[in-house]
Design a protein around this motif. Structure first.
Motif, short mmCIF file in Angstrom:
data_model
loop_
_atom_site.label_atom_id
_atom_site.label_comp_id
_atom_site.label_asym_id
_atom_site.label_seq_id
_atom_site.Cartn_x
_atom_site.Cartn_y
_atom_site.Cartn_z
N THR A 150 3.60 -2.63 -10.95
CA THR A 150 2.40 -1.82 -11.11
C THR A 150 1.19 -2.73 -11.31
OG1 THR A 150 3.73 -0.09 -12.16
CG2 THR A 150 1.34 0.07 -12.38
N PRO A 151 0.24 -2.78 -10.34
CA PRO A 151 0.37 -2.19 -9.01
C PRO A 151 1.22 -3.11 -8.12
CG PRO A 151 -1.70 -3.33 -9.16
CD PRO A 151 -1.05 -3.47 -10.51
N PRO A 152 1.74 -2.59 -6.99
CA PRO A 152 2.48 -3.45 -6.06
C PRO A 152 1.55 -4.52 -5.48
CG PRO A 152 2.83 -1.12 -5.57
CD PRO A 152 1.70 -1.19 -6.55
N VAL A 153 2.03 -5.76 -5.45
CA VAL A 153 1.24 -6.87 -4.93
C VAL A 153 2.02 -7.52 -3.78
CG1 VAL A 153 0.20 -9.12 -5.45
CG2 VAL A 153 0.19 -7.30 -7.18
N HIS A 199 0.84 -1.21 0.00
CA HIS A 199 0.00 0.00 0.00
C HIS A 199 0.87 1.25 0.00
CE1 HIS A 199 -3.19 2.82 1.05
NE2 HIS A 199 -2.43 3.24 2.06
N TYR A 200 1.88 1.29 0.86
CA TYR A 200 2.78 2.44 0.91
C TYR A 200 3.51 2.62 -0.41
CZ TYR A 200 2.50 3.97 5.80
OH TYR A 200 2.08 4.49 6.99
N ALA A 201 3.95 1.51 -0.99
CA ALA A 201 4.68 1.58 -2.26
C ALA A 201 3.79 2.14 -3.37
CB ALA A 201 5.20 0.20 -2.64
N GLU A 202 2.53 1.73 -3.39
CA GLU A 202 1.60 2.25 -4.40
C GLU A 202 1.32 3.73 -4.17
OE1 GLU A 202 -2.57 0.90 -6.52
OE2 GLU A 202 -2.24 0.38 -4.41
N HIS A 203 1.15 4.10 -2.89
CA HIS A 203 0.83 5.49 -2.54
C HIS A 203 1.98 6.42 -2.92
CE1 HIS A 203 -0.88 8.87 -0.37
NE2 HIS A 203 0.24 8.99 0.33
N ARG A 204 3.21 5.96 -2.70
CA ARG A 204 4.37 6.81 -2.95
C ARG A 204 4.98 6.58 -4.33
NH1 ARG A 204 5.93 9.44 1.56
NH2 ARG A 204 5.17 8.68 3.57
#
Length: 461
Positions: free
Chosen positions: A125-128, A114-119
């Motif tokens: 893409t998206p981080p899983v 979640h943090y990786a996607e937010h930042r």
């Protein structure tokens, strides 16, 4: 792969590194996995967690785990998700701790994604996440518990016995009788002088030994483990700072609280607020209290330890600690700064020279803890580079691992030499140092295992 009756052992992890413990035994048409841990540390190791296992998960018939730490159990949720349907054998203590550790691991993996996607800090893409908390909860249904020293059948005439290892609650050595051959896995060996846990059981005669080597090239400091911590706390308190203790939630936290309680009882440092900011560590303490026969701590000392600290469970309570300021002591996970609430505290307080970060144990290569221990003073936390000006204090006095001398003493007490000793669960220099000592001091056949190699139990070389 054909599966004949010639028993083999394959090293799927913890070979050339101190994480990712996985050992595949094949005999009589059965595949048995001993440990199923996560690789941690360097990126090339962590990337192995995303790679397919060398054998399909569905082809594994059973797993036996030595203890609950994630480098020994943390891949179980992915194994079950990917098709494993057999039993996971463990002691009751290990099973109980896994109900805390595995869902928390899944939650942290989701949080990191979640943090990786937010930042926008991920190459995916998206981080899983590697797996989810729900995957972890599902894997818990596969556990089957066993008492120490009671052999149980793993199928095809393979017998396993769990033997006390010390180290943490529920930790076991694993002894297997397989196709007429015997193999013994140390798991993580505890210390004979551990103030928390009892020492590991002696090694009995065995043909093939698989031994850890975490501290294979060094020894723990002598003297009272409490003294250095007490001196640090006094230094930081005098300058109004915050002591952040990065502690493994299981085992290490109990040892640190025990040390702090003894220091406080002797007036070794001022009465400053102490916060245990780890819901998992709080819950684990209840499990330690239920298993009184496995450790040395009395009920009275447990009471003193947990009266000492304010228990912090909620996220909001954790966030408030970052606004509170010193002097205070925060104990929080994780022990190698790989994730968890301690990272938020380091991000908030690590830039202030009045404060201190305590690394209370082994720091695997490639982790933030190892980076700090080696002198680096900038950490990347949730996509941001955080300068660290706080004092960094590393101590291995609280380690729950046997050091090199203790491993050698344990081996020396064996009634006879194994035909072959394979050295695992150590960085290359540690494993090789232990190999040399075993060969030169004991005159045993020994060598460091290689990643993905297969050896014959009938003809170990």
């Amino acid at each position: 792969m054909s599966r004949d009756n010639s028993p083999t052992l394959r090293f799927l992890g913890a070979a050339g590194t101190v994480t990712g413990s996985k050992y595949l035994l094949e005999a009589g048409g059965r595949r048995i996995l001993v440990d199923c841990g996560l690789f941690q540390g360097y990126k090339y190791l962590r990337e192995r967690n995303r790679a397919r296992l060398p054998v399909p998960a569905a082809s594994v018939d059973a797993v036996i785990v030595t203890h609950a730490h994630l480098d020994h159990t943390g891949y179980l949720p992915a194994l079950v998700r990917d098709g494993f349907r057999g039993p996971i054998h463990a002691t009751e203590g290990t099973q109980e701790l896994c109900t805390l550790l595995l869902p928390d691991s899944g939650h942290l993996l989701e949080e990191e994604a979640h943090y990786a996607e937010h930042r926008g800090s991920s190459t995916h893409t998206p981080p899983v996440p590697l797996y989810t908390a729900a995957d972890a909860v599902r894997s818990l249904k596969s556990f089957r518990t066993h008492d120490f020293d009671r052999p149980f059948d793993v199928g095809a005439g393979i017998s396993a016995t769990l033997v006390p290892a010390g180290h943490i609650l529920g930790a076991a050595q694993i002894r297997l009788s397989i196709a007429g051959h015997s193999v013994h896995f140390t798991g993580d060996l505890g210390r004979a002088d551990d103030p928390l846990m009892y020492p590991p059981r002696d090694l009995e005669p065995v043909e093939v030994l698989v031994t850890e080597s975490t501290y294979g090239n060094r020894t723990h400091p002598t003297g009272n483990a409490d003294d250095g911590l007490g001196e640090l706390i006094n230094r930081v308190v005098k300058r109004g700072g915050v002591v952040m203790i990065a502690a493994f939630a299981v085992g290490r936290t109990e040892s640190i609280l025990l040390s702090l309680a003894r220091l406080r009882r002797h007036g070794a440092f001022p009465e400053v607020p102490i916060f245990l900011n780890s819901p998992m560590a709080i819950d684990a303490s209840l499990m330690y209290q239920r298993h009184r026969d496995e450790h040395r701590i009395s009920d009275a000392e447990f009471s003193q330890m947990y009266k000492l600290a304010t228990m912090t469970r909620t996220v909001d309570e954790s966030k408030l600690l970052n606004l509170r300021g010193g002097p205070m002591i925060i104990i929080s996970a994780s022990g190698m700064l790989t994730g968890g609430r301690i990272l938020h505290h380091v991000a908030s307080y690590g830039q202030d020279r009045r404060n201190a970060i305590v690394l209370a144990g082994y720091q695997a290569g490639g982790t933030r803890g190892a980076s700090l221990a080696s002198g680096n003073r900038q950490l990347r936390i949730y996509g941001q580079d955080i300068p660290v000006r706080a004092e960094v204090f590393q101590t291995e006095a609280f380690s729950a691992h046997a050091d090199a001398d203790a491993i050698m003493e344990w081996l020396r007490a064996a009634p006879e030499a194994p035909r072959m000793s394979y050295i695992v669960h150590g960085e290359p220099d540690a494993s090789d140092a232990l190999r040399l000592r075993i060969k030169h001091e004991l005159d045993w056949n020994a060598r460091a295992a290689e990643y993905l190699e297969t050896v014959s139990l009938a003809d170990p070389r």
